[in-house]
Design an enzyme around this catalytic site. Structure first.
Site: not given
Ligand code: COA
Length: 281
Positions: A87, A132, A135, A155
């Site tokens: 992200a 992300g 993910e 994270e």
């Protein structure tokens, strides 16, 4: 503002010609097969997922769902360094409570569009897949990975935790113990380890990754497309429920496949000792 649906400004490459384009995602189709490559295209930021990139990924997969010339998708990242480096940390740094929730929902929606495409998606991890990024790869049905790169969920080192489905999909793929080790330490793993964990299906040197991934995609494209889609749905739906309910779903799906012309063609071709010609009907 970007172009609206439908068509929504997708870049579709046929015979290497670029036709249309989304701002942060390339949508390219092979000229000899129902093989689409979706490329996250923000290489200067290692394809980090800001809100605009997430929206474009969603748009690309909404398009792929109804694209009759799309049978399998390869999802990858632009450039040689990264699949998706996570992200966008700059955006994360300024989010408030509701912003964080909205961001998680938007990410989950884009990844659900990948997972629920109804056609196989192969995540081609050509470089770093962190946070992300991993993910996103986890929302794909199959994964290939370049030797020499690393993936992980870092994270917790940023004081947050995986919010695009990582705490849910990773344990489902590699089991709770290994997933918890990755999530709680935040440490990355290499391609050999990812293969050993069952997190990726194939690994290859970077120069061979595309060929290895395409070979996998093209094997699937030889098969009955309706059967492939139904098998995919049976696994996805069935493994999210009890064995008893999953078996019921499988039986229903088996009934459904028996209604197809492709089933008759596949079985007759075997009996007649010839190769099947599937029409997707
Ligand atoms: N969000 C926003 N920008 C990112 C990013 C992210 N997740 N990952 C990389 N970038 C940007 C960098 O800020 C840099 O931008 P700049 O050139 O404007 O400074 C550019 O991408 C290149 O990254 P850089 O860090 O210089 O490359 P590197 O080869 O030295 O390191 C990584 C590569 C992947 C190890 C490193 O970029 C990194 O750790 N990224 C964050 C990974 C992460 O924690 N992801 C989870 C987020 S929740």
């Amino acid at each position: 503002m970007r172009a609206p649906l439908p068509g929504f400004g997708l870049r579709i490459r046929v015979r290497k010609e670029t036709l249309v384009e989304l701002e942060h995602v390339l949508y390219e189709r092979a000229d000899d097969a129902r093989l689409v490559t979706v490329t996250v295209n923000r290489p200067d930021k290692l394809n980090a997922l800001n809100d605009a990139v997430v929206a474009d990924i969603l748009a690309a997969f909404v398009h792929a769902k109804t694209d009759p010339d799309c049978g399998v998708v390869i999802l990858t990242g632009a450039g040689e360094k990264a699949f998706v480096a996570g992200a966008d940390i700059g955006e994360l740094a300024v989010m408030d409570v509701l912003g964080a929730k909205a961001k998680s929902h938007a990410g989950q929606a884009a990844l659900a569009a990948i997972e629920n495409l109804g056609k196989p998606v192969i995540g081609m991890i050509n470089g770093y897949a962190f946070g992300g990024g991993l993910e996103t790869a986890l929302a794909c049905h199959l994964r290939t990975m370049a030797v020499g790169t690393q993936i992980g969920l870092p994270e917790v080192g940023l004081g947050i935790f995986p919010g695009f489905g990582g705490t849910q999909r990773l344990p489902r793929v590699i089991g709770r113990g290994l997933a918890l080790e990755m999530i709680l330490t935040g440490d990355p793993i290499d391609a050999e380890t990812a293969l050993r964990y069952g997190l990726v299906n194939r690994i290859a040197p970077p120069a061979d990754l595309r060929a290895v991934t395409e070979k996998l995609a093209r094997r699937i494209l030889l098969r009955g497309p309706v059967a492939v889609g139904i098998a995919l749905e049976s696994v996805l739906r069935g493994t999210e429920t009890s064995l008893e309910d999953g078996l019921r779903i499988e039986a229903d799906m088996f009934g459904l496949v028996a209604s197809t012309q492709d089933m008759r063609e596949g079985l007759n071709a075997f009996l007649e000792k010839r190769k099947p010609t599937f029409t997707g009907e």
